[in-house]
Design a protein around this motif. Structure first.
Motif, short mmCIF file in Angstrom:
data_model
loop_
_atom_site.label_atom_id
_atom_site.label_comp_id
_atom_site.label_asym_id
_atom_site.label_seq_id
_atom_site.Cartn_x
_atom_site.Cartn_y
_atom_site.Cartn_z
N GLU A 193 -4.43 -18.57 36.29
CA GLU A 193 -5.34 -19.70 36.40
C GLU A 193 -6.57 -19.31 37.21
OE1 GLU A 193 -5.08 -24.19 38.09
OE2 GLU A 193 -3.30 -23.34 37.17
N LYS A 194 -7.73 -19.68 36.70
CA LYS A 194 -8.99 -19.36 37.37
C LYS A 194 -9.25 -20.35 38.49
CE LYS A 194 -13.77 -18.28 36.47
NZ LYS A 194 -14.79 -18.03 35.49
N ILE A 195 -9.69 -19.85 39.63
CA ILE A 195 -10.02 -20.71 40.77
C ILE A 195 -11.34 -21.42 40.49
CG2 ILE A 195 -10.60 -20.74 43.21
CD1 ILE A 195 -8.77 -18.31 43.55
N VAL A 196 -11.35 -22.73 40.67
CA VAL A 196 -12.54 -23.54 40.42
C VAL A 196 -13.21 -23.84 41.76
CG1 VAL A 196 -13.41 -25.72 39.50
CG2 VAL A 196 -11.52 -24.54 38.35
N ARG A 197 -14.51 -23.62 41.80
CA ARG A 197 -15.29 -23.88 43.00
C ARG A 197 -16.47 -24.79 42.66
NH1 ARG A 197 -11.32 -23.38 45.35
NH2 ARG A 197 -10.61 -21.53 46.43
N ILE A 198 -17.16 -25.24 43.68
CA ILE A 198 -18.30 -26.13 43.51
C ILE A 198 -19.56 -25.31 43.29
CG2 ILE A 198 -19.69 -27.91 44.63
CD1 ILE A 198 -17.07 -28.71 46.11
N ARG A 199 -20.34 -25.70 42.30
CA ARG A 199 -21.60 -24.99 42.02
C ARG A 199 -22.82 -25.86 42.29
NH1 ARG A 199 -23.60 -27.02 37.46
NH2 ARG A 199 -22.18 -27.83 35.90
N SER A 200 -22.65 -27.20 42.35
CA SER A 200 -23.79 -28.08 42.63
C SER A 200 -23.32 -29.36 43.30
CB SER A 200 -24.55 -28.42 41.35
OG SER A 200 -23.75 -29.19 40.48
N VAL A 201 -24.22 -29.95 44.08
CA VAL A 201 -23.95 -31.23 44.73
C VAL A 201 -25.22 -32.07 44.70
CG1 VAL A 201 -24.44 -30.32 47.06
CG2 VAL A 201 -23.07 -32.41 46.80
N THR A 261 -17.93 -24.34 48.22
CA THR A 261 -17.70 -25.73 48.56
C THR A 261 -18.98 -26.36 49.07
OG1 THR A 261 -16.17 -27.24 49.66
CG2 THR A 261 -16.96 -25.37 50.96
N ILE A 262 -18.88 -27.63 49.50
CA ILE A 262 -20.03 -28.29 50.10
C ILE A 262 -19.96 -28.15 51.61
CG2 ILE A 262 -20.43 -29.88 48.20
CD1 ILE A 262 -18.92 -32.03 49.83
N ALA A 263 -21.14 -28.13 52.24
CA ALA A 263 -21.19 -27.94 53.69
C ALA A 263 -22.45 -28.58 54.25
CB ALA A 263 -21.16 -26.45 54.01
N TRP A 264 -22.44 -28.74 55.56
CA TRP A 264 -23.59 -29.25 56.29
C TRP A 264 -23.99 -28.22 57.34
CZ3 TRP A 264 -19.68 -32.17 54.37
CH2 TRP A 264 -20.03 -33.29 53.60
N ASP A 265 -25.18 -28.37 57.89
CA ASP A 265 -25.72 -27.40 58.84
C ASP A 265 -24.90 -27.28 60.13
OD1 ASP A 265 -27.76 -26.60 57.15
OD2 ASP A 265 -29.21 -28.00 58.00
N ALA A 302 -19.65 -28.22 59.22
CA ALA A 302 -18.64 -29.03 58.54
C ALA A 302 -18.61 -28.69 57.05
CB ALA A 302 -18.95 -30.52 58.72
N ASP A 303 -17.42 -28.66 56.50
CA ASP A 303 -17.26 -28.48 55.06
C ASP A 303 -15.98 -29.17 54.61
OD1 ASP A 303 -15.16 -26.84 55.84
OD2 ASP A 303 -15.99 -25.02 55.04
N ILE A 304 -15.78 -29.26 53.32
CA ILE A 304 -14.58 -29.88 52.76
C ILE A 304 -14.00 -28.92 51.74
CG2 ILE A 304 -13.63 -31.87 51.52
CD1 ILE A 304 -16.02 -33.50 52.55
N ASP A 305 -12.70 -28.72 51.81
CA ASP A 305 -11.99 -27.80 50.93
C ASP A 305 -12.30 -28.13 49.46
OD1 ASP A 305 -10.00 -26.60 49.26
OD2 ASP A 305 -8.64 -26.48 50.96
#
Length: 93
Positions: A2-10, A62-66, A69-72
């Motif tokens: 199974e391919k790992i899915v990650r975030i590419r845009s927010v 993933t998404i993150a802030w300066d 902080a980030d979320i799995d």
């Protein structure tokens, strides 16, 4: 395998809602407010301009802030909840 899915845009939308684009081509509209728990998320919860500064951390996918902080991304992709969210829902936390 199974391919790992990650975030590419927010894309920040209304309130604490974002539209996420994933590496498998899917998109999801997610309310992040339930995930913004703990001291590291305090400024993000309390200042909408800071919340809207969310970006994709390409290293982690993933998404993150300066402020660090980030979320799995697996939590966001699968709609999982953390233990503290479950306890809060049950009136324990």
């Amino acid at each position: 395998m199974e391919k790992i899915v990650r975030i590419r845009s927010v894309e920040p939308l209304d309130e604490y809602t974002v539209r996420l684009g994933f590496t498998d081509g899917s998109t999801k509209k997610i309310d992040l407010e339930p995930y913004l728990h703990g001291p590291i998320f305090e400024i993000i919860r309390n200042d909408m301009n800071v919340f809207r500064s969310v970006k994709v951390d390409a290293r982690a996918g993933t998404i993150a802030w300066d402020n660090g902080a980030d979320i799995d991304p697996d939590v966001l992709y699968s709609g999982l909840t953390s233990e503290w969210m479950t306890l809060k829902t049950e009136g324990i936390g």
